[in-house]
Motif scaffolding. Structure first.
Motif, PDB file in Angstrom:
ATOM      1  N   ASP A  87       0.819  -1.212   0.000  1.00 11.16           N
ATOM      2  CA  ASP A  87       0.000   0.000   0.000  1.00 11.16           C
ATOM      3  C   ASP A  87       0.855   1.266   0.000  1.00 11.16           C
ATOM      4  N   LYS A  88       2.140   1.110   0.240  1.00 10.30           N
ATOM      5  CA  LYS A  88       3.058   2.246   0.261  1.00 10.30           C
ATOM      6  C   LYS A  88       3.675   2.394  -1.124  1.00 10.30           C
ATOM      7  N   ARG A  89       3.185   3.382  -1.863  1.00 15.15           N
ATOM      8  CA  ARG A  89       3.592   3.542  -3.265  1.00 15.15           C
ATOM      9  C   ARG A  89       3.926   5.001  -3.569  1.00 15.15           C
ATOM     10  N   GLN A  90       4.769   5.178  -4.590  1.00 11.92           N
ATOM     11  CA  GLN A  90       5.165   6.525  -4.992  1.00 11.92           C
ATOM     12  C   GLN A  90       5.318   6.560  -6.508  1.00 11.92           C
ATOM     13  N   MET A  91       4.879   7.658  -7.128  1.00 12.65           N
ATOM     14  CA  MET A  91       4.982   7.827  -8.580  1.00 12.65           C
ATOM     15  C   MET A  91       5.938   8.973  -8.887  1.00 12.65           C
ATOM     16  N   LEU A  92       6.908   8.710  -9.780  1.00 13.77           N
ATOM     17  CA  LEU A  92       7.845   9.727 -10.234  1.00 13.77           C
ATOM     18  C   LEU A  92       7.752   9.844 -11.743  1.00 13.77           C
ATOM     19  N   ALA A  93       8.282  10.922 -12.310  1.00 12.83           N
ATOM     20  CA  ALA A  93       8.109  11.203 -13.737  1.00 12.83           C
ATOM     21  C   ALA A  93       9.453  11.309 -14.451  1.00 12.83           C
ATOM     22  N   LEU A  94       9.535  10.625 -15.592  1.00 17.76           N
ATOM     23  CA  LEU A  94      10.666  10.712 -16.514  1.00 17.76           C
ATOM     24  C   LEU A  94      10.142  11.176 -17.867  1.00 17.76           C
ATOM     25  N   PRO A  95      11.025  11.621 -18.775  1.00 13.70           N
ATOM     26  CA  PRO A  95      10.563  11.993 -20.117  1.00 13.70           C
ATOM     27  C   PRO A  95       9.904  10.814 -20.827  1.00 13.70           C
ATOM     28  N   ALA A  96       8.943  11.118 -21.667  1.00 14.41           N
ATOM     29  CA  ALA A  96       8.229  10.077 -22.406  1.00 14.41           C
ATOM     30  C   ALA A  96       9.199   9.211 -23.199  1.00 14.41           C
ATOM     31  N   GLY A  97       8.963   7.939 -23.169  1.00 12.61           N
ATOM     32  CA  GLY A  97       9.777   6.984 -23.908  1.00 12.61           C
ATOM     33  C   GLY A  97       9.133   5.613 -23.800  1.00 12.61           C
ATOM     34  N   THR A 153      17.854   7.595 -12.381  1.00 11.70           N
ATOM     35  CA  THR A 153      17.963   7.718 -10.931  1.00 11.70           C
ATOM     36  C   THR A 153      16.653   8.279 -10.393  1.00 11.70           C
ATOM     37  N   LEU A 154      16.041   7.568  -9.457  1.00  9.91           N
ATOM     38  CA  LEU A 154      14.777   7.966  -8.845  1.00  9.91           C
ATOM     39  C   LEU A 154      15.036   8.309  -7.388  1.00  9.91           C
ATOM     40  N   ASN A 155      14.811   9.575  -7.017  1.00 11.53           N
ATOM     41  CA  ASN A 155      15.017   9.999  -5.635  1.00 11.53           C
ATOM     42  C   ASN A 155      13.682   9.983  -4.905  1.00 11.53           C
ATOM     43  N   LEU A 156      13.526   9.029  -4.004  1.00  7.74           N
ATOM     44  CA  LEU A 156      12.250   8.886  -3.304  1.00  7.74           C
ATOM     45  C   LEU A 156      12.050   9.981  -2.267  1.00  7.74           C
ATOM     46  N   GLY A 157      13.133  10.621  -1.857  1.00  9.16           N
ATOM     47  CA  GLY A 157      13.014  11.691  -0.877  1.00  9.16           C
ATOM     48  C   GLY A 157      12.516  12.988  -1.475  1.00  9.16           C
ATOM     49  N   GLY A 189      11.401  13.205  -4.849  1.00  5.31           N
ATOM     50  CA  GLY A 189      10.469  12.985  -5.949  1.00  5.31           C
ATOM     51  C   GLY A 189      11.054  13.296  -7.308  1.00  5.31           C
ATOM     52  N   GLU A 190      12.357  13.598  -7.354  1.00  8.32           N
ATOM     53  CA  GLU A 190      13.011  13.919  -8.626  1.00  8.32           C
ATOM     54  C   GLU A 190      13.442  12.636  -9.346  1.00  8.32           C
ATOM     55  N   ALA A 191      13.381  12.666 -10.669  1.00 12.12           N
ATOM     56  CA  ALA A 191      13.831  11.543 -11.491  1.00 12.12           C
ATOM     57  C   ALA A 191      14.640  12.081 -12.658  1.00 12.12           C
TER      58      ALA A 191
END
Length: 498
Positions: free
Chosen positions: A299-309, A365-369, A371-373
């Motif tokens: 139930d603990k989930r996070q969404m981050l964004a990268l350029p479309a590909g 690289t996905l930074n969970l702290g 939210g940057e990708a």
């Protein structure tokens, strides 16, 4: 909605909108005639073997190292035509599973079609009865379940003395590891029967198996945790709005990572008669979404964004704790768009080449702290990335992959080993008349290990199994086994030591 109800919907829908109206093909289908008329020697890789292939001894040059004594299992689409009708997409063909039994200077091969209910019924009828991923043959009826159209053609998972033949939209299929005989579908639990069990499970160093399944029509993601003993520990289904076409994923020590390209299912297209593939639309405004799920608490989930590909395959992922938060590093094969799945892998069925955007090895690289990708695209064409299986979910550097696209020939011509931190790469080219299949890494204790894989040598019309020293890949094979025939080009495989 309760999770049990979500799983019931997943099981009934699978990865397809099964009860949607189907378009009825009309007119003459000339794909089979086009394929037969094509004057290109590489089309052998997309031909249909008329039946199973008995155990046959290869001609061996050199000696395969003791560390690779065992069995290489491989699988791929092979039943591309039936009753004069040819599928319109490479991914549609009935699966054929192969085993290469390796023992020093002795290598033997056997290949058998996976006797899924779909294949058994269609061979008996002498024609196609069901729709497929990218084709709706004339006169087919709506499937009754996901497993009624299961082709078991994408990957294999050796587990507890058996081999599971995997597809995207339905159950795994049990295969006898010694005879390659089909044993029936794998049902993890009665209420999970028919749920999608995808083709790229990940196995942690402790033997835990993680997998997922996608129901595009229901916008749901199934998750599985399976013990090293083969027993299901947990399974659930999660709603994911606008879920993309997800083929592969990654695990770290604490997370599951899904890179979701903006190739999204449109139910209206399916209702209008499109194939499952053609019911998808490219929506670049969504970007490439990275869904990160906590392994212990789904139930603990996070969404981050990268350029479309677009991507098919992931190499590996690992995580580290930094002052700015937990960072996940993931390498994958990225293309600018999804042209390859719509065009390149279709035209192959007519023995034609349609070039699409080139796939490149990419490190994100996905930074969970924060939210940057971010990501870095390496200037290196790539597909079929594989790593040392002992490093799954852990920090790694070396990725083995196919590389070297060429004009006039589909697929890749070389195998490479690339350091994803420095970008340095070494490769071995098989020459202008060969098509590279996936190569796997075989550990050898504390030594550098070995790289093992097959190619279609269409110049000689034979399939060749090669073994390389992993740290001297560019020096060429230390041993090769040449079959007296050519196999249809496959997708994925797994090595099991003796």
């Amino acid at each position: 909605m309760q999770r049990r109800e979500l799983m019931r919907l997943l099981a009934s829908a699978g990865a397809l909108s099964l009860l949607a109206p189907l378009a009825r093909a009309t007119g003459t289908d000339n794909w089979q005639a086009d394929f037969e008329a094509a004057d290109v020697p590489w089309k052998t890789g997309f031909a249909t073997p008329p039946g199973d292939l008995p155990l046959t001894r290869a001609t061996v040059r050199g000696r395969f190292p003791d560390a690779v004594a065992g069995t290489l299992f491989r699988i791929g689409p092979a039943g591309h035509d039936l009753g004069g009708e040819r599928y319109h997409h490479w991914f549609d063909g009935d699966g054929m599973v192969h085993r290469f039994v390796i023992d020093g200077a002795d290598v033997r091969h056997q290949g058998r079609y996976v006797a899924t209910p779909k294949r058994v019924a269609e061979v008996r009828a002498g024609r196609r009865l069901f729709e497929a991923f990218g084709t709706i043959p004339p006169g087919v009826e709506p499937p009754t379940s996901a497993d009624s159209i299961n082709v078991a053609n994408t990957s294999v998972l050796p587990l507890q003395g058996e081999v599971l033949a995997l597809w995207e939209g339905g159950s795994a299929t049990r295969v006898d590891a010694r005879t390659l005989g089909t044993l029936g579908v794998k049902t993890w639990r009665p209420d999970l029967a028919g749920m999608p069990f995808s083709a790229h499970p990940k196995v942690d160093p402790d033997g835990t198996v993680w997998n997922f399944g996608v129901s595009s029509s229901q916008s749901m993601l199934a998750l599985y945790e399976i013990g090293a003993d083969g027993a299901l520990r947990r399974a659930t289904a999660l709603p994911v709005p606008d879920i993309g076409m997800v083929h592969d994923f990654a695990v770290t020590e604490r997370h599951l990572v899904f890179l979701m390209p903006p190739l999204v299912y449109d139910s209206k297209r399916k209702e209008a008669g499109a194939s499952f593939l053609d019911a998808h639309v490219w929506r670049p405004e969504l970007g490439m979404r990275a869904l990160v799920v906590d392994k212990q608490n789904w139930d603990k989930r996070q969404m981050l964004a990268l350029p479309a590909g677009f991507l098919f395959h992931v190499g590996n992922a690992w995580e580290e704790d930094t002052p700015r938060g937990t960072q996940i590093h993931i390498d994958y094969v990225r293309s600018d768009n999804a042209d390859s799945v719509f065009t390149t892998n279709r035209e192959l069925m007519r023995a034609r080449i349609a070039r699409s955007t080139r796939p490149h090895l990419t490190v994100a690289t996905l930074n969970l702290g924060t939210g940057e990708a971010t990501q870095k695209v390496l200037p290196l064409e790539a597909e079929f990335p594989r790593i040392d299986p002992r490093r799954v979910g852990l920090r790694h550097r070396q990725v083995v992959h196919a590389t070297q696209l060429r004009s006039g020939v589909p697929g890749f011509g070389a195998v490479a080993r690339t350091d994803v931190e420095t970008g340095r790469s070494q490769r071995f080219s098989y020459g202008p008349r060969a098509i590279v299949e996936e190569h796997v890494f075989v550990p050898d204790g504390s030594k550098p290990g070995w790289v093992l894989g097959t190619v279609l040598d269409f110049g000689r019309q034979k399939t060749v199994l090669s073994c390389f020293a992993a740290d001297h890949l560019a020096s060429g094979p230390v041993a090769q086994a040449v079959l007296p025939y050519a196999l249809p080009l496959g997708l994925h495989g797994a090595f099991v030591p003796a």
